[in-house]
Scaffold this motif. Structure first.
Motif, PDB file in Angstrom:
ATOM      1  N   HIS A  51       0.849  -1.191   0.000  1.00  0.00           N
ATOM      2  CA  HIS A  51       0.000   0.000   0.000  1.00  0.00           C
ATOM      3  C   HIS A  51       0.887   1.243   0.000  1.00  0.00           C
ATOM      4  N   GLU A  52       0.288   2.367  -0.325  1.00  0.00           N
ATOM      5  CA  GLU A  52       1.064   3.603  -0.407  1.00  0.00           C
ATOM      6  C   GLU A  52       1.682   3.967   0.938  1.00  0.00           C
ATOM      7  N   ALA A  55      -2.118  -1.960 -15.013  1.00  0.00           N
ATOM      8  CA  ALA A  55      -1.624  -2.638 -13.820  1.00  0.00           C
ATOM      9  C   ALA A  55      -0.585  -1.814 -13.096  1.00  0.00           C
ATOM     10  N   THR A  56       0.115  -0.923 -13.822  1.00  0.00           N
ATOM     11  CA  THR A  56       1.168  -0.129 -13.203  1.00  0.00           C
ATOM     12  C   THR A  56       0.675   1.224 -12.726  1.00  0.00           C
ATOM     13  N   THR A  57      -0.572   1.576 -13.017  1.00  0.00           N
ATOM     14  CA  THR A  57      -1.069   2.896 -12.648  1.00  0.00           C
ATOM     15  C   THR A  57      -0.996   3.121 -11.143  1.00  0.00           C
ATOM     16  N   ALA A  58      -1.414   2.118 -10.368  1.00  0.00           N
ATOM     17  CA  ALA A  58      -1.381   2.251  -8.915  1.00  0.00           C
ATOM     18  C   ALA A  58       0.039   2.332  -8.388  1.00  0.00           C
ATOM     19  N   SER A  59       1.005   1.865  -9.179  1.00  0.00           N
ATOM     20  CA  SER A  59       2.398   1.864  -8.725  1.00  0.00           C
ATOM     21  C   SER A  59       3.099   3.198  -8.953  1.00  0.00           C
ATOM     22  N   GLN A  60       2.569   4.037  -9.819  1.00  0.00           N
ATOM     23  CA  GLN A  60       3.288   5.245 -10.213  1.00  0.00           C
ATOM     24  C   GLN A  60       3.545   6.182  -9.034  1.00  0.00           C
ATOM     25  N   SER A  61       2.529   6.402  -8.198  1.00  0.00           N
ATOM     26  CA  SER A  61       2.725   7.315  -7.068  1.00  0.00           C
ATOM     27  C   SER A  61       3.736   6.739  -6.084  1.00  0.00           C
ATOM     28  N   ILE A  62       3.723   5.425  -5.899  1.00  0.00           N
ATOM     29  CA  ILE A  62       4.694   4.786  -5.004  1.00  0.00           C
ATOM     30  C   ILE A  62       6.097   4.927  -5.559  1.00  0.00           C
ATOM     31  N   ASN A 120       7.199   7.079  -7.663  1.00  0.00           N
ATOM     32  CA  ASN A 120       7.621   8.483  -7.695  1.00  0.00           C
ATOM     33  C   ASN A 120       8.242   8.906  -6.362  1.00  0.00           C
ATOM     34  N   VAL A 121       7.699   8.389  -5.247  1.00  0.00           N
ATOM     35  CA  VAL A 121       8.272   8.707  -3.938  1.00  0.00           C
ATOM     36  C   VAL A 121       9.700   8.198  -3.848  1.00  0.00           C
ATOM     37  N   PHE A 122       9.927   6.973  -4.306  1.00  0.00           N
ATOM     38  CA  PHE A 122      11.271   6.402  -4.230  1.00  0.00           C
ATOM     39  C   PHE A 122      12.210   7.059  -5.235  1.00  0.00           C
ATOM     40  N   PRO A 174      12.874  -0.200  -9.448  1.00  0.00           N
ATOM     41  CA  PRO A 174      11.468  -0.458  -9.102  1.00  0.00           C
ATOM     42  C   PRO A 174      10.835  -1.547  -9.970  1.00  0.00           C
ATOM     43  N   TYR A 175       9.985  -2.356  -9.342  1.00  0.00           N
ATOM     44  CA  TYR A 175       9.248  -3.414 -10.024  1.00  0.00           C
ATOM     45  C   TYR A 175       7.800  -3.402  -9.543  1.00  0.00           C
TER      46      TYR A 175
END
Length: 794
Positions: free
Chosen positions: A467-468, A519-526, A528-530, A545-546
């Motif tokens: 989760h975020e 599938a990667t849309t939810a991962s973009q904000s995560i 971006n933080v890293f 990132p994966y």
């Protein structure tokens, strides 16, 4: 029915096992088993019940569901129970098989449609490149060449092979040489083998073959129903296929896109949209049949164009999958099994057809095994790939039925092919499971721990995110880890997304695929933080990132495989309970347990208790930061101490090490490990001139003394680090075992998690690489026993 009389009059023929009417008027009027609907209900119950029982019994062996269902059909068929004529006439009368076939065909249509829906991201799968294409070609060419050559040789040298049998052998060789994607995907799914090199190759190559498979089925059926003129036949078949595809692409696809746009985020799909898709599937099946194409052609390609996952793909799979798999498809598989009578097999035909099937399976195995070795895959992965390509399922059975219905093969050949499908798929599954599990026994001889890492070298960490909010706690920990130019951190990030409405999990590298899919849309904000954290720590932190879309049951495999390939020393896992809301995720808990058992390196469970204060606190410079270590002894506590030693070099981090010792010197000499003394002495020597490090020894008699010291810590620290496993026979732990409610954290970790001890401090529970070392105890067997129990209170 005659004239204006609209009353339904049932027609019953006594003494005949054909059924002429549908609805029974009760047992007091007529025998209900003389009506088709009551008979169908009984058949559904018996078929589904038998299939479920057989599946449950064979599940521990890894036998696929389709094989279990066919085996159930063989048990119910003339090979076993239906040899009793009274039972056969009562439950499976001849007149019921037409209704049974219609019902089974309905299930086959929707199962094929769902297979198309679950083919997520075929473009990415096809990017496997030349390896997949080469395997696809060789898997067909080698077995077909071997089987045709063998059939020709037998025909020319043996009098027992006549022209009809020779033609059957050629057809068998060609059909058995084509791997079908749905069978392979379902096979890997049931064995829980995904996101490995050989599984990706198997899926990508069989996807190409699957399209070829459907094309051949369609052409075979179509050419049987058109005129004899060859050129005109080609024109008619091409026109019919084009018409169906145009309807799918230019009418149904725009309608689907419009419906998806009308569905609000995280809202349920309207019943009207769901009904439209279900009706469209039947319409396409009917149209394909009218145009003399295979009935599965339209539904399959319609399923392919539906975007997998939420909102539409997920809803379709959720609503149709269970009912179709366990209530309708068992009838299809049972129907195939009931067509088999092993007592009527002709031994000569069995030997000839069996030899061709054996050569085809061997050829498919070699067609996958040899190029896998050529591309430097391991022997086990190459063997697993070869075995996977021999998997067969409902699509193969459907093709066998088509060939038998068109009289291209005779009944005996059809029965032998069905039996060979059961034997090859059923036998390969346990072997695959054994080989895969043995390949998962990672090489643990090298010490992949923080304690045994060389000083001033790169620290490789794998952080798992669900989760975020996990992202902030991970960066919080990384910042305290003190990355420097002389001792940088190589960070691999995996954002785990639970698979929903898919059948083929995926692993996406964001370094390669910047923009890939929904599938990667939810991962973009995560991510971006890293990336922002990486930019602020140039030369000290590198991020890879994966995103992994997978089931919780197989997520640990993805984490362990990546940790092994990236030479990771520490895997960081988020705790399964969100303490802010009290939400418990059983899937994350199961994944954490599996990683703890199978990790090729050390593992840390991170519990965020809300001390972060948001992104500003994480990214800004700290004036002071307090870390405490709870040290009772053992390899896990030594790993925690080694991690804190790295943190102690941070200019703003203050470290307090609290070591517990028994008041009884005699018992202490027995229980204390020399490795603990050596590790603590080395730590004190390295931090001797560091005024930010405090070492405290607490003498206690029992577990209550440990609790009192922990309680006295108060709210002084921002982070508390401790080991997960300790000696259960130690008096310091013996009285505290009632606290150990969650095998993820161990006894001391559970004390902190279930109480207010430590205030809002972030808790990190460490486990050193699970391997046998001199002077230390391997606790893995104890962990496995705990994991098997269902700890609902966790």
């Amino acid at each position: 029915m005659a004239g204006k009389n609209t009353t339904y009059q049932p027609v019953i023929t006594e003494g005949c096992d054909f059924i002429h009417s549908a609805i029974s008027f009760g047992i007091f009027s007529h025998n209900p088993l003389k009506f088709s609907f009551p008979v169908l209900e009984i058949q559904l119950f018996i078929a589904s019940f038998t299939a479920i029982i057989i599946s449950v019994l064979l599940k521990p062996l890894g036998i696929p569901t389709t094989v279990s269902q066919i085996f159930a059909g063989i048990i119910l068929g003339p090979s076993c129970l239906s040899r009793f004529k009274g039972l056969r006439k009562m439950i499976f009368p001849r007149g019921s098989f037409l209704t049974l076939e219609v019902y089974a065909s309905l299930g086959l249509v929707y199962q094929t449609f769902l297979t198309g829906v679950q083919m997520n991201h075929p473009r990415m799968i096809l990017k496997a490149g030349r390896k997949a294409i080469l395997i696809c070609v060789l898997v067909f060419v080698i077995p077909s060449t071997l089987s045709i050559a063998c059939a020709t040789l037998m025909s020319s040298t043996t009098k027992h092979v006549d022209t009809k049998l020779y033609r059957n052998l050629i057809i068998v060789g060609l059909v058995e040489s084509i791997p079908a994607f749905p069978a392979i995907a379902g096979h890997l799914s049931e064995l829980n083998i995904f996101n490995t090199e050989f599984s990706h190759l198997a899926l990508s190559s069989s996807l190409i073959s699957g399209i070829l498979y459907f094309s051949i089925m369609t052409i075979v059926v179509a050419f049987d129903g058109v005129v004899d003129h060859f050129l005109l036949s080609i024109i008619i078949v091409t026109g019919c296929i084009s018409l169906v595809m145009m309807i799918i692409i230019f009418i149904l696809r725009p309608a689907l896109k419009w419906m998806i746009k009308q569905i609000p985020d995280e809202k349920a799909v309207k019943e009207a949209y769901f009904c439209f898709v279900v009706v469209a599937v039947m319409m396409l099946a009917c149209l394909s049949s009218f145009l003399s194409l295979d009935i599965l052609f339209g539904p399959f390609f319609f399923g392919v164009i539906i975007p997998p996952g939420p909102p539409l793909g997920t809803t379709l799979v959720d609503r149709l999958q269970f009912l179709n798999t366990w209530m309708i498809m068992p009838i299809f598989c049972v129907q195939n099994g009931m067509m088999m009578d092993i007592f009527r097999f002709d031994l000569r035909t069995v030997l000839h057809v069996g030899l061709i099937v054996l050569l085809s399976c061997t050829g498919k195995f070699l067609g996958a095994f040899l190029p896998a070795l050529y591309y430097n895959m391991s022997y086990k992965d190459a063997i697993l790939l070869g075995l996977t390509m021999n998997a067969q399922g409902f699509l193969d059975l459907s093709f066998f039925q088509v060939l038998h219905g068109l009289k291209i093969i005779d009944r005996v050949t059809f029965q032998i092919m069905v039996m060979s499908s059961v034997i090859t798929t059923g036998a390969s599954a346990p072997l695959m499971r054994y080989l895969y599990k043995s390949s998962m026994n990672y090489n643990l001889h090298s010490k992949r721990t923080i304690q045994h890492s060389e000083p001033n070298t790169e620290l490789r960490i794998l952080a798992c995110i669900h989760h975020e909010q996990n992202a902030l706690s991970m960066i919080h920990l990384l910042k305290a880890t003190n990355p420097t130019k002389f001792s940088p951190i190589n960070l691999s990030i995996i954002h785990f997304v639970e698979i929903v409405g898919h059948e083929t999990p995926i692993l996406i590298s964001h370094k390669v695929h910047r923009k890939f899919s929904s599938a990667t849309t939810a991962s973009q904000s995560i991510m971006n933080v890293f990336r922002y954290y990486e930019q602020n720590n140039q030369g000290r932190v590198s991020v890879q990132p994966y995103t992994v879309v997978s089931a919780y049951a197989s997520m640990h495999t993805d984490a362990c495989k990546l940790a092994l390939s990236k030479l990771i020393s520490l895997i960081i896992l988020p705790f399964h309970r969100q303490l802010a809301t009290g939400t418990v995720n059983g899937g994350i808990r199961a994944m954490n347990r599996n990683v703890l058992q199978n990790a090729p390196c050390s593992v840390g469970i991170l519990i965020d208790r809300g001390v972060l204060g948001g992104i500003k606190f994480v990214l800004e410079n700290w004036s002071s930061y307090h870390v405490a270590v709870i040290f009772l002894g053992g390899p896990d506590d030594r790993e925690a101490l080694a991690y804190v030693e790295r943190m102690s070099e941070h200019p703003n981090v203050e470290v307090t090490v609290i070591r517990f010792l028994m008041s009884s010197n005699e018992y202490s000499k027995i229980m204390e490990s020399s490795l603990d003394d050596e590790t603590v002495s080395e730590f004190n020597l390295k931090t001797e001139y560091n005024d930010r490090v405090t070492y405290i020894e607490e003498e206690v008699n029992d577990g209550l003394g440990v609790i009192n010291v922990i309680d006295a810590m108060g709210n002084k620290y921002e982070m508390i680090i401790l080991g997960r496993r300790h000696d259960d026979n130690s008096p310091l732990i013996l009285e505290l075992t009632d606290w150990d409610k969650c095998s993820e954290l161990g006894t001391i970790g559970d004390i902190f998690e279930t109480s207010n001890y430590g205030g809002n401090a972030t808790i990190l529970v460490m486990q050193q690489q699970a391997k046998e070392t001199a002077g230390s105890r391997d606790f893995s067997q104890d962990d496995k026993k705990k994991t098997k129990s269902d700890m609902t209170m966790c």
